[in-house]
Design an enzyme around this catalytic site. Structure first.
Site, PDB file in Angstrom:
ATOM      1  N   TYR A 288       7.145  20.261 -28.089  1.00 14.88           N
ATOM      2  CA  TYR A 288       6.170  20.392 -26.993  1.00 14.88           C
ATOM      3  C   TYR A 288       4.836  20.925 -27.500  1.00 14.88           C
ATOM      4  CZ  TYR A 288      10.111  19.191 -24.208  1.00 14.88           C
ATOM      5  OH  TYR A 288      11.187  18.520 -23.724  1.00 14.88           O
TER       6      TYR A 288
ATOM      7  N   PHE B 100      12.186   9.741 -31.904  1.00 15.33           N
ATOM      8  CA  PHE B 100      10.999  10.564 -32.160  1.00 15.33           C
ATOM      9  C   PHE B 100       9.795   9.763 -32.658  1.00 15.33           C
ATOM     10  CE2 PHE B 100      13.360  11.952 -36.161  1.00 15.33           C
ATOM     11  CZ  PHE B 100      12.468  11.449 -37.093  1.00 15.33           C
ATOM     12  N   HIS B 101      10.007   8.510 -33.035  1.00 13.26           N
ATOM     13  CA  HIS B 101       8.805   7.717 -33.306  1.00 13.26           C
ATOM     14  C   HIS B 101       8.136   7.284 -31.999  1.00 13.26           C
ATOM     15  CE1 HIS B 101      10.099   7.738 -37.497  1.00 13.26           C
ATOM     16  NE2 HIS B 101       8.829   7.496 -37.754  1.00 13.26           N
TER      17      HIS B 101
HETATM   18 FE1  HAS Z   1      13.421  14.824 -28.430  1.00 12.40          FE
HETATM   19  C1  HAS Z   1      15.630  14.937 -31.084  1.00 12.40           C
HETATM   20  C2  HAS Z   1      15.967  15.483 -26.258  1.00 12.40           C
HETATM   21  C3  HAS Z   1      11.187  14.862 -25.803  1.00 12.40           C
HETATM   22  C4  HAS Z   1      10.809  14.878 -30.663  1.00 12.40           C
HETATM   23  N1  HAS Z   1      13.262  14.875 -30.475  1.00 12.40           N
HETATM   24  C5  HAS Z   1      14.283  14.888 -31.388  1.00 12.40           C
HETATM   25  C6  HAS Z   1      13.739  14.893 -32.718  1.00 12.40           C
HETATM   26  C7  HAS Z   1      12.374  14.922 -32.590  1.00 12.40           C
HETATM   27  C8  HAS Z   1      12.083  14.896 -31.177  1.00 12.40           C
HETATM   28  C9  HAS Z   1      11.348  14.973 -33.716  1.00 12.40           C
HETATM   29  O1  HAS Z   1      18.808  16.606 -26.411  1.00 12.40           O
HETATM   30  C10 HAS Z   1      14.553  14.839 -34.012  1.00 12.40           C
HETATM   31  C11 HAS Z   1      14.748  16.166 -34.660  1.00 12.40           C
HETATM   32  C12 HAS Z   1      15.502  15.994 -35.960  1.00 12.40           C
HETATM   33  O2  HAS Z   1      14.845  15.716 -36.981  1.00 12.40           O
HETATM   34  O3  HAS Z   1      16.728  16.087 -35.952  1.00 12.40           O
HETATM   35  N2  HAS Z   1      13.566  15.064 -26.414  1.00 12.40           N
HETATM   36  C13 HAS Z   1      14.704  15.278 -25.723  1.00 12.40           C
HETATM   37  C14 HAS Z   1      14.408  15.333 -24.292  1.00 12.40           C
HETATM   38  C15 HAS Z   1      13.052  15.151 -24.167  1.00 12.40           C
HETATM   39  C16 HAS Z   1      12.530  14.999 -25.508  1.00 12.40           C
HETATM   40  C17 HAS Z   1      15.377  15.539 -23.183  1.00 12.40           C
HETATM   41  N3  HAS Z   1      11.410  14.838 -28.262  1.00 12.40           N
HETATM   42  C18 HAS Z   1      10.684  14.879 -27.086  1.00 12.40           C
HETATM   43  C19 HAS Z   1       9.285  14.944 -27.381  1.00 12.40           C
HETATM   44  C20 HAS Z   1       9.176  14.963 -28.756  1.00 12.40           C
HETATM   45  C21 HAS Z   1      10.516  14.889 -29.289  1.00 12.40           C
HETATM   46  C22 HAS Z   1       8.196  15.023 -26.342  1.00 12.40           C
HETATM   47  C23 HAS Z   1       7.990  15.029 -29.629  1.00 12.40           C
HETATM   48  C24 HAS Z   1       6.753  15.091 -29.239  1.00 12.40           C
HETATM   49  N4  HAS Z   1      15.404  15.110 -28.635  1.00 12.40           N
HETATM   50  C25 HAS Z   1      16.266  15.446 -27.619  1.00 12.40           C
HETATM   51  C26 HAS Z   1      17.596  15.743 -28.185  1.00 12.40           C
HETATM   52  C27 HAS Z   1      17.495  15.588 -29.560  1.00 12.40           C
HETATM   53  C28 HAS Z   1      16.125  15.199 -29.808  1.00 12.40           C
HETATM   54  C29 HAS Z   1      18.811  16.141 -27.477  1.00 12.40           C
HETATM   55  C30 HAS Z   1      18.609  15.791 -30.608  1.00 12.40           C
HETATM   56  C31 HAS Z   1      19.201  14.498 -30.997  1.00 12.40           C
HETATM   57  C32 HAS Z   1      20.190  14.645 -32.140  1.00 12.40           C
HETATM   58  O4  HAS Z   1      21.383  14.458 -31.889  1.00 12.40           O
HETATM   59  O5  HAS Z   1      19.787  14.938 -33.271  1.00 12.40           O
HETATM   60  C33 HAS Z   1      12.262  15.172 -22.873  1.00 12.40           C
HETATM   61  O6  HAS Z   1      11.224  16.119 -22.956  1.00 12.40           O
HETATM   62  C34 HAS Z   1      11.703  13.827 -22.499  1.00 12.40           C
HETATM   63  C35 HAS Z   1      11.070  13.827 -21.132  1.00 12.40           C
HETATM   64  C36 HAS Z   1      10.189  12.635 -20.931  1.00 12.40           C
HETATM   65  C37 HAS Z   1      10.159  11.856 -19.842  1.00 12.40           C
HETATM   66  C38 HAS Z   1       9.190  10.696 -19.770  1.00 12.40           C
HETATM   67  C39 HAS Z   1       8.129  10.862 -18.700  1.00 12.40           C
HETATM   68  C40 HAS Z   1       7.110   9.776 -18.821  1.00 12.40           C
HETATM   69  C41 HAS Z   1       5.779   9.965 -18.922  1.00 12.40           C
HETATM   70  C42 HAS Z   1       4.895   8.763 -19.118  1.00 12.40           C
HETATM   71  C43 HAS Z   1       3.784   8.631 -18.122  1.00 12.40           C
HETATM   72  C44 HAS Z   1       3.044   7.338 -18.309  1.00 12.40           C
HETATM   73  C45 HAS Z   1       1.705   7.226 -18.539  1.00 12.40           C
HETATM   74  C46 HAS Z   1       1.092   5.904 -18.835  1.00 12.40           C
HETATM   75  C47 HAS Z   1       0.805   8.386 -18.576  1.00 12.40           C
HETATM   76  C48 HAS Z   1      11.042  12.100 -18.686  1.00 12.40           C
HETATM   77  C49 HAS Z   1       5.149  11.305 -18.832  1.00 12.40           C
HETATM   78  C50 HAS Z   1       1.160   4.958 -17.721  1.00 12.40           C
HETATM   79  C51 HAS Z   1       0.538   3.704 -18.177  1.00 12.40           C
HETATM   80  C52 HAS Z   1       0.182   2.728 -17.342  1.00 12.40           C
HETATM   81  C53 HAS Z   1      -0.396   1.494 -17.888  1.00 12.40           C
HETATM   82  C54 HAS Z   1       0.379   2.812 -15.858  1.00 12.40           C
END
Ligand code: HAS
Ligand code: CU1
Length: 570
Positions: free
Chosen positions: A232, A380-381
């Site tokens: 974050y 994570f990419h």
């Molecule tokens: Fe993650 C593993 C769970 C978010 C980065 N994560 C990783 C690793 C990295 C990473 C680097 O629970 C690997 C670490 C390693 O080397 O072992 N992650 C989550 C969850 C979220 C999450 C629940 N991760 C991130 C973010 C990262 C990141 C942010 C970097 C910046 N992650 C995990 C878990 C692991 C994990 C386990 C462990 C896995 C394992 O087994 O090793 C949440 O925060 C995600 C919430 C996001 C949403 C999406 C909302 C959508 C939005 C888009 C809006 C659209 C717009 C554009 C603005 C609910 C906000 C609209 C466009 C138009 C044209 C209209």
């Protein structure tokens, strides 16, 4: 209105310096990414597989830690000064933290790259997670410690600026951008305690030979105590841009300032007590603690879901100001020719997919399927590698002209660059996620294993490998275009107003929202209590089981060490 560089010339210099370090790291890190993407897919192999960990460590540290955090240091300096409308109180302190973070990052980079030259007798092939018992040269850990202390000083610099502003404006609401910076920094102070303790009390003495053994589960748990909030720390600069700049680029205004504050408070409260979701498969931590981490993680989805709503609503407002109509037709009138806008919008779109794979990671039982497979780098990419990195590059197209007084060299190249990133990442992350489902492992130069065939139910493993390699090439090309565009922008002739840098007020401002939202002391206290509840008992039981310093000796990360280990086992 004058340009940022005219109003805050000293701060503009520091920000340009942080961006320079950030972009140099981006260039080298992306080159390492290309080497390993082509290596593990078997298309081009320029180095022996025994050097793979050196390249992978360089890629992870330079991109995930140096590129992103130096960009943050510049962006937050810009955000604090422009939103408080005041220069930083002590520019010597500002240059001091720049010097310390840069020296620390350089030390760590030297220790890593030295691994490619065996005669130097120095290496840090420990990946960016530096799990014990893999051991790096002390210079790596010392560099890390300096880097972290430098970021603490930067936070102090911004807090001092805020304190000065507060004494002059006792009754005003904290300006939104400063509020975002301060909540992010409180989260950072709380979470870096884990990694600081592990580096200073365990890794540095252990690498210097003052202690012989280490407790790998303890240092790993301390790492993940910091390792989730750090994601974050990467994301919050992107959110700062999505909330305060993207609505403006869309032609509108932020939908709701109070909602943005709620989101940042939720991140402060919930980012740290979830780290154990990276350790669902670690033996030695009881299931109950893993369950608590899972529950907290599911709550932590809320601020990002709120963000999806608020930011898209702001974009829609902008589109309607530009004459957009209909349920979805308004999307067409958004300024798609502007690379700053398009880069951020595509980054947001990719984040929706990355968030979805995050939800899958977070489920304890489904995690067993994908842990340690290529699925995780796929995740994570999309998150740090696109939501964050692409937003930062897109943001630079709008920010750099404010810092230099020069226009962007080429908008079409910028547009092509952000689209290339998007397409490259579609290939790469799709292939990685699917490969992970087949069980293809991460962190290895030889994923095929001898005499074992992974079978794909849809497509083929060869097709996945090709997609991954195509993605790696496109992403590298995109970084080259980005650096080329920024470099040529810096030698353009200065002009009066190279960019429209005004940020209009939100549709729903801060004034009507509860004052308690701005009570940073209250949120800090609750965040600390949640951390204590989530971590004290697991840490105590880890120490009770294997002792503070454990019983595990170092495993040298050299091929000789590997042979030696095999000899011991045989
Ligand atoms: Fe993650 C593993 C769970 C978010 C980065 N994560 C990783 C690793 C990295 C990473 C680097 O629970 C690997 C670490 C390693 O080397 O072992 N992650 C989550 C969850 C979220 C999450 C629940 N991760 C991130 C973010 C990262 C990141 C942010 C970097 C910046 N992650 C995990 C878990 C692991 C994990 C386990 C462990 C896995 C394992 O087994 O090793 C949440 O925060 C995600 C919430 C996001 C949403 C999406 C909302 C959508 C939005 C888009 C809006 C659209 C717009 C554009 C603005 C609910 C906000 C609209 C466009 C138009 C044209 C209209
Ligand atoms: Cu995490």
């Amino acid at each position: 209105m004058s340009l940022y560089v005219d109003e805050y010339p000293e701060e503009a210099k520091v920000i340009k310096a942080t961006f320079l370090v950030s972009f140099v790291a981006l260039g080298i890190g992306a080159f390492f990414g290309l080497i390993q993407g082509l290596h593990r897919t078997g298309f081009v192999r320029v180095l022996p597989s025994t050097d793979y960990y050196t390249i992978l460590t360089g890629h992870g540290v330079l991109l995930a830690l140096v590129f992103t955090i130096f960009y943050l240091l510049g962006l937050f300096t810009w955000a604090v000064t422009r939103s408080l409308e005041s220069p930083l109180p002590n520019i010597k302190l500002t240059w001091a933290w720049f010097g310390l973070t840069t020296t620390g990052a350089t030390f760590a980079a030297i220790a890593i790259v030295a691994g490619l030259f065996p005669s130097l007798d120095m290496s840090a092939d420990v990946l960016y997670t530096f799990y014990a018992p893999l051991q790096a040269h002390p210079l790596f850990y010392v560099g890390l410690a300096m880097f972290i202390i430098g970021t603490w000083m930067a936070g102090a610099d911004w807090f001092l600026a805020f304190r000065k502003w507060r004494s002059e404006h006792p009754d005003e609401r904290i300006p939104l951008q400063t509020f975002m910076v301060l909540t992010t920094m409180v989260m950072w102070y709380l979470s870096t305690l884990g990694v600081a303790i592990s580096v200073v009390f365990f890794f540095i003495p252990w690498s210097l030979g003052f202690i012989d053994t280490i407790n790998p589960l303890l240092t790993r748990t301390l790492f993940w105590y910091f390792g989730h909030p750090v994601v974050y720390f990467w994301l919050m600069p992107a959110y700062l841009l999505w909330y305060t700049v993207l609505p403006k680029l869309s032609g509108g205004r932020l939908f709701s300032d109070p909602l943005a504050r709620v989101v940042f408070v939720l991140f402060l409260l919930l980012s740290t007590p979830v780290g154990i979701h990276h350790q669902y498969l670690d033996p030695g931590i009881a299931e109950g603690f893993k369950f608590i981490a899972m529950t907290n993680t599911m709550f932590l989805l809320l601020p990002s879901l709120l963000t999806a709503f608020t930011v898209v609503a702001s974009m829609e407002h902008g589109a309607r100001q530009r004459g957009g109509k209909g349920y979805l037709k308004w999307l067409g009138v958004l300024p798609w020719r502007d690379p700053a806008f398009t880069g951020m919008a595509l980054a947001g779109l990719m984040f929706a997919a990355g968030g979805f794979s995050g939800m899958i990671n977070a489920g304890m039982n489904i995690n067993y399927l994908i842990h340690n497979t290529l699925w995780v780098p796929g995740h994570f990419h999309l998150t740090v590698g696109t939501a964050v990195a692409l937003t930062m590059m897109a943001g630079a197209y709008w920010l750099v002209p404010q810092l230099t007084g020069r226009r962007l060299y080429s908008r079409p190249i910028g547009l092509f660059q952000v689209v290339t990133w998007f397409v490259g990442m579609v290939f790469m992350s799709n292939a990685m996620h699917r490969a992970g489902l087949l069980g293809i492992p991460r962190r290895t130069a030889e994923p095929q294993y001898q005499s074992f065939d992974f079978t794909a139910t849809i497509g083929s493993v060869a097709e996945l490998r090709a997609q991954l390699a195509i993605g790696a090439v496109l992403l590298f090309l995109s970084v080259v275009l980005f650096l080329f565009n920024i470099l040529l922008s810096s030698i353009e002739d200065p002009i009066e107003m190279p960019v429209d840098d005004r940020i209009p007020a939100p549709l729903s401002g801060a004034s009507g929202s509860p004052v308690v939202l701005d009570n940073l002391k209250l949120w800090t206290a609750i965040a600390a209590i949640l951390v204590i509840l989530a971590y004290v008992i697991p840490l105590a039981s880890i120490i009770r089981d294997a002792g503070l310093f454990g019983r595990t000796v170092a495993v040298p990360v050299l091929i000789d060490g590997f042979n030696m280990l095999m000899g011991v086992i045989a």
